[in-house]
Motif scaffolding. Sequence first.
Motif, PDB file in Angstrom:
ATOM      1  N   SER A 188       5.351  29.526   1.366  1.00 45.68           N
ATOM      2  CA  SER A 188       5.690  28.147   0.959  1.00 45.68           C
ATOM      3  C   SER A 188       6.932  27.584   0.921  1.00 45.68           C
ATOM      4  O   SER A 188       7.402  26.582   0.543  1.00 45.68           O
ATOM      5  CB  SER A 188       5.288  28.015  -0.583  1.00 45.68           C
ATOM      6  OG  SER A 188       3.914  28.266  -0.786  1.00 45.68           O
ATOM      7  N   THR A 246       4.113  22.990  -4.317  1.00 45.82           N
ATOM      8  CA  THR A 246       4.110  23.683  -3.194  1.00 45.82           C
ATOM      9  C   THR A 246       3.098  24.522  -3.142  1.00 45.82           C
ATOM     10  O   THR A 246       2.506  25.035  -2.322  1.00 45.82           O
ATOM     11  CB  THR A 246       5.349  24.660  -2.904  1.00 45.82           C
ATOM     12  OG1 THR A 246       5.320  25.707  -3.843  1.00 45.82           O
ATOM     13  CG2 THR A 246       6.658  23.715  -3.038  1.00 45.82           C
ATOM     14  N   ARG A 305       3.571  18.988   0.559  1.00 46.05           N
ATOM     15  CA  ARG A 305       4.379  19.040  -0.418  1.00 46.05           C
ATOM     16  C   ARG A 305       4.167  17.850  -1.067  1.00 46.05           C
ATOM     17  O   ARG A 305       4.188  16.697  -0.559  1.00 46.05           O
ATOM     18  CB  ARG A 305       5.729  19.317  -0.291  1.00 46.05           C
ATOM     19  CG  ARG A 305       6.023  20.499   0.767  1.00 46.05           C
ATOM     20  CD  ARG A 305       5.045  21.853   0.566  1.00 46.05           C
ATOM     21  NE  ARG A 305       5.496  22.901   1.163  1.00 46.05           N
ATOM     22  CZ  ARG A 305       4.849  23.776   1.728  1.00 46.05           C
ATOM     23  NH1 ARG A 305       3.462  23.850   1.463  1.00 46.05           N
ATOM     24  NH2 ARG A 305       5.245  24.744   2.304  1.00 46.05           N
TER      25      ARG A 305
END
Length: 349
Positions: A188, A246, A305
Amino acid sequence: MELIQKKFKNINLQDYFFNSLLKDYQEFAHWFARKAEDNAYVFEDDRGNINGFLYLKIENEVITDVMPHLPAKRRIKVGTMKINARGTKMGERFLKKIFDHASHNGVDEIYVTVFPHHDVLIGLFQKYGFSRVAEKISENGVELVLLKELHKLQDDLVKSYPMVNNMNVKRHLLSLKPEWHTRLLPDSILKNENARIIEDVSHTNSIHKVYLSAMQGLENLKRGDILLIYRTSDGLGPAHYRSVATSIGVIEEYRSIHSFATRDEFMTYCRPYSVFSDAELNQFWARKKYPHVFRFTYNTALKRRVTRGEMIEQFGLDPNNYWGFMALTQNQFDSIVRAGQIDEGIIIN
């Protein structure tokens, strides 16, 4: 030691690592040569010695070289997987790579053939929901055919991985500071962060994560609860735009630090999957400053995101609430997931 892709023609078949495969499969050297232009994943140490090898293939046809035959479906075949486990969670890292490929390519199933004497490897696949469905009989002997149906929940959250059960569960937003976020959830990583700072160690290789915190409310976590991971601002701009959702994980277990009888028990539990060093864990144990210890599966990263601003303005999250650990409604969670453009079918409603 990094997981990298290489063409077969650039991989050294004479490496001692391949001896067992050459012994198990008479045709392995010829098969290897035919795959010269194909890619495989390899783990190599600093001296170039191979410690892990993974080859994946997408198939759509009926599988006729096993009994009973498998009907035509879009599948990933784990063509070859072998690991030399030396302290890191390499097996989990490979399983995660397999699942990532499955999600990206929209397949229905994953299967692998393996000889019965490879009991550790069989156990690893079964842990994550593979079951025996057929046999493959060849000149090399009898292999078991292990298969996992994707987009189908099983009776255990680890066997269901990477699917997330979004029915009759609680959902929470959990914030992580940037330095912990990058170490804990390397897939992430944000585009403006440097991937080189991610060390190839147990907690970054693993599907499972252990984290410690002092935030109130964590003591109420239950197995199966969903976590929406929220990376707090890096200080380079307003949190309204720089703090972002995320990732998604699922709680496996909550423990109070006081539930561990000894330091050794605490260290044994935390060390394999924790972002914290032994020195940090020793300090946490001595001071009991971070009493909440929880383990969760790291199921998927959001492709896009979702900012704090979006979550407030579009999805109804209260800016005045404490965003360290905060309950989410199903509608809020579902809306954020859609905005995050995760692979279809990961969340089961």
